[in-house]
Every structure is written in C-alpha cells, then in structure tokens.
Design a protein around this motif. Sequence first.
Motif, PDB file in Angstrom:
ATOM      1  N   SER A 161       0.750  -1.215   0.083  1.00 60.23           N
ATOM      2  CA  SER A 161      -0.023  -0.053  -0.131  1.00 60.23           C
ATOM      3  C   SER A 161       0.924   1.296  -0.120  1.00 60.23           C
ATOM      4  CB  SER A 161      -0.903   0.064   1.219  1.00 60.23           C
ATOM      5  OG  SER A 161      -0.230  -0.104   2.321  1.00 60.23           O
ATOM      6  N   LEU A 164       1.718   2.155  -3.577  1.00 58.19           N
ATOM      7  CA  LEU A 164       0.527   2.667  -4.202  1.00 58.19           C
ATOM      8  C   LEU A 164       0.134   4.084  -3.667  1.00 58.19           C
ATOM      9  CD1 LEU A 164      -1.560  -0.639  -3.953  1.00 58.19           C
ATOM     10  CD2 LEU A 164      -0.635   0.183  -6.048  1.00 58.19           C
ATOM     11  N   ASP A 165       0.780   4.406  -2.529  1.00 65.56           N
ATOM     12  CA  ASP A 165       0.145   5.732  -2.141  1.00 65.56           C
ATOM     13  C   ASP A 165       0.816   6.949  -3.155  1.00 65.56           C
ATOM     14  OD1 ASP A 165      -1.315   4.779  -0.003  1.00 65.56           O
ATOM     15  OD2 ASP A 165       0.405   4.971   1.471  1.00 65.56           O
ATOM     16  N   ARG A 197      -8.703   2.361   0.693  1.00 64.82           N
ATOM     17  CA  ARG A 197      -8.428   2.975  -0.342  1.00 64.82           C
ATOM     18  C   ARG A 197      -7.302   3.095  -1.141  1.00 64.82           C
ATOM     19  NH1 ARG A 197     -11.693   7.174   1.916  1.00 64.82           N
ATOM     20  NH2 ARG A 197      -9.821   8.394   2.656  1.00 64.82           N
ATOM     21  N   SER A 198      -6.340   3.110  -0.148  1.00 71.07           N
ATOM     22  CA  SER A 198      -4.754   2.827  -0.694  1.00 71.07           C
ATOM     23  C   SER A 198      -4.713   1.681  -1.609  1.00 71.07           C
ATOM     24  CB  SER A 198      -3.968   2.821   0.580  1.00 71.07           C
ATOM     25  OG  SER A 198      -2.639   2.736   0.156  1.00 71.07           O
ATOM     26  N   ARG A 201      -6.054   1.642  -5.048  1.00 71.84           N
ATOM     27  CA  ARG A 201      -5.339   2.236  -5.966  1.00 71.84           C
ATOM     28  C   ARG A 201      -4.745   1.377  -6.974  1.00 71.84           C
ATOM     29  NH1 ARG A 201      -4.545   7.569  -5.118  1.00 71.84           N
ATOM     30  NH2 ARG A 201      -2.366   7.639  -6.080  1.00 71.84           N
ATOM     31  N   ILE A 204      -6.756   1.965  -9.843  1.00 74.12           N
ATOM     32  CA  ILE A 204      -7.213   3.297 -10.046  1.00 74.12           C
ATOM     33  C   ILE A 204      -6.908   3.810 -11.633  1.00 74.12           C
ATOM     34  CG2 ILE A 204      -5.329   4.742  -9.459  1.00 74.12           C
ATOM     35  CD1 ILE A 204      -7.001   6.186  -7.868  1.00 74.12           C
ATOM     36  N   ASN A 205      -5.990   3.296 -12.321  1.00 74.69           N
ATOM     37  CA  ASN A 205      -5.674   3.657 -13.653  1.00 74.69           C
ATOM     38  C   ASN A 205      -5.997   2.460 -14.854  1.00 74.69           C
ATOM     39  OD1 ASN A 205      -4.762   6.307 -13.124  1.00 74.69           O
ATOM     40  ND2 ASN A 205      -2.654   5.079 -12.193  1.00 74.69           N
TER      41      ASN A 205
END
Length: 445
Positions: A161, A164-165, A197-198, A201, A204-205
Amino acid sequence: MGKRLVILGGGESGVGAALLGKKEGYEVVLMDESSLKDVYRNELQKAGIDFLEKEINKERLFSADEVVKSPGIPEKNEWVKALRQKGIAIISEIELAYRHKGNSRIVAITGSNGKSTTTSLIYHICMHAGLDCALVGNIGYSFARQVAEDPKQWYVAEISSFQLDDILTFRPDIAVLLNITEDHLDRYDYQFEKYIRSKFRITINQQPSDHFIYNLDDEVIKNYIERNKINSIQLPISMKQKVEKGGYIKDDQMHVNVSGDEQQMSIYDFALKGKHNQFNTMAASVAGATMDIRKNKIREAVQTFENLEHRMESVATVRGVEFINDSKATNVNSTWYALESMTKPTILVLGGVDKGNDYTLITELVKEKVKAIVCMGLDNKKIHEAFDDVVKVVDTDNASDAVRSSYSLAQPGDIVLLSPACASFDLFKNYEDRGRQFKDAVRDL
C-alpha cells in the motif's frame, strides 16, 4: 539539462530509482538521513550518481522537479510535509519504473497477507511457461532496477500500500487483490477506510481491457466494489460460491475460467497446503489463465512450487518436536492463518514491534490449539494482557532463548511455531534476520 530528480531514501527501491533515473537522462541526487549500506554506496559511486548520506540538503531537495520517495518514509515526515506544501510532485519508485517500462506488461499483486507467496507462485507459473519475466517489487529487485538493468516482457510485482500511495499513472495489466485486513494503521491515521482506499489504488488507472482478480469472500473488498466503480474486467475468486468468470473451489476441486475454457484441478494436487494457500493458488492460476498460459503448464507449476523462506517454512524436527519458521507473519491476520493450519498442539512464539495489533482476532485459535506462548520482543505487555488468562506466557528477549524456552515447554508430537504477528525492528534487522536467527537457534539445540 535533464529533469532534476531527487530520491529520498537509499534502500533497494531508492537505489533502483536512482539507477533508472540516471539511465533515462535525469539529473539525479539521492539523499538519506541515515547511512547507506556498503553495497548501495558502492553501486551509486560506480554508477557516478550523486548522493548524500546522514543529511538532507534543503536547497537541492526543494529545487527538484520531482521527488521519488522510499515507501518506508511516512507522510508525516517533515521533509515530505514541506514538499507537499511547496507543491513539488512526489512519486513512488514503481511509478518511475512504470513510465520507462516500454511495451512490457505487469501483473501486480497486493493484499494484507499472502502477497509474497502468490507473487512467487505467479512468477513460477510464468517461468515454467517460458515467458520472459522478472520478479520485482517488495520481493527480489526493485521494479526500477530491473527496468534499468535487465528489462523483461513481463514483470510480476509484489506491491505494498505504501508504494501505491504515490502512484500517478502506474497501471498493471493484471491486478490481484488477495484480502484487506487491519494492518499498518499507524501509517493511515488509524483509519481503516484510508488503508482500504490505498489498496484499491492498484485498480485506479486500469482500463476496460485490463483484468482485476479479487477475493469475493473478503467482505471489505466486496463492500468497496459495490460502492465504487472498477473499470477493468473483474475476475472474482471464491471458496463459498460458484462464479462464472474467475475461480472457485467446490468439493475440493478448483475451477478456473477466464475465456470460456475451464480448467479443473484437485486441491490435493496443490504444492501449497492450508486453506489460505488454496486462495493464493487460485489467484495465481487465474492470473496465469489471463496471460494465456496453457492449462497443463499452470497445473505443473502449481504442483511443483516450493514455499518461500520465512513463510510456514519447516526448519527441523528435534526429538519429535517440529519447528516452523513463519517470521514473515508481521501482523495478527498472518498469524491467524498460520494457527488455522496447525493440526498438532502448538507452542507459539509471538512479539516484536506492535503496529496497533488487536490480539482478540486469534484468542479463539489460541484457546483451541496453543499450549503456551513464548514472547520474543522488548515490550510484551500487550501480549500478556491478551493471553495471561488463556495460556502460559513466557518472556524471552532473543531468538536462542525463545527457541530453548519453546523446546522445554514442548513434548514429542508438538509444534513450535514462530509466527510473531509483529514487525521485527526491536531485536532484528528485519523479518529475514529474525527467521534466520530462529533457524540457527533450532540447529543449535
């Protein structure tokens, strides 16, 4: 002049980022508030990369176009706060590597537990199938170093994580999310939602052509997916229900179906034993199918995989007492999985640096399976509070005392399990050092 890149932190990921930055024509300087390991210092000198140790040069830091931050440096670090205030972009090393990977593809694996095992198994499947691939991230070399020194067609990356942050564009072709349990909450203001949420991620893309493999039986993951949009193709895995696409286990048979061609395999053929490893094996098999690896290759790889060092690693049996090294269990959930797979009376070695642990998670399993707890840490207060009324709890402050105490409490047919549920930094360099000292102490018995 090239873009000015400052690297904060001189460990494996920082040095990897520095090597890649130099290769790609950035003007690079690496800074670390501590002293560097000799191997890293020599590497930077040999590559002609500018570095500062035991100091941060404020002027040079603030004149950076971009800063690559080591995953070990928290947001509350004064330099990070100052950079944020000045609006200087901070990225992680995996973001830098992603930008320079060319046409290569990425399988990225995250989760609170089982990451290293699943990542290694996916890598084993890829190697067995003859793919041009590398094992990177939290395991093996840093992603950036691999891209700089020996680019491959596929990267199998274990991602935390913390990494990923600080991504902006990082996008895996295949993302795997194994589970989410309360871990590292000290880094997320003790807010579980921030940590969740982390982890997400990783998706996310992702685009509609990418794949997302996730544990459908994990309530935290399921609830998040119900509330948030995921763009990629979803491939759930489950041990509770049949799924159309993805993987499931029913009546001891694993079913994997990604593109309409189902693969079946008995769980008794898996090299990895224990319920949690059935999930890990299923995730890896689905990933392999997503990569168009032939079914027989996935089957052979799953049958021939050897478990990792420090992860439920059988050390030795001394006069009927078996010793197991699970030093990689740095949180309570990992220890829960380890205990859950125990079939004999167990002496449990616990302790180290507590990351906000809730030991009630394992109380029932301790009552059911554990004869005694041996503490191996500088501060064992929380362990005593949790278990003094449940089993005998003994204090030790090094690996060989812990092994000797455990051995004296055990009888032939028992297991001594090192599964600390804590980080190792109070007495050891890292969990590997802790595991090796434990193994050395067992061999000295």
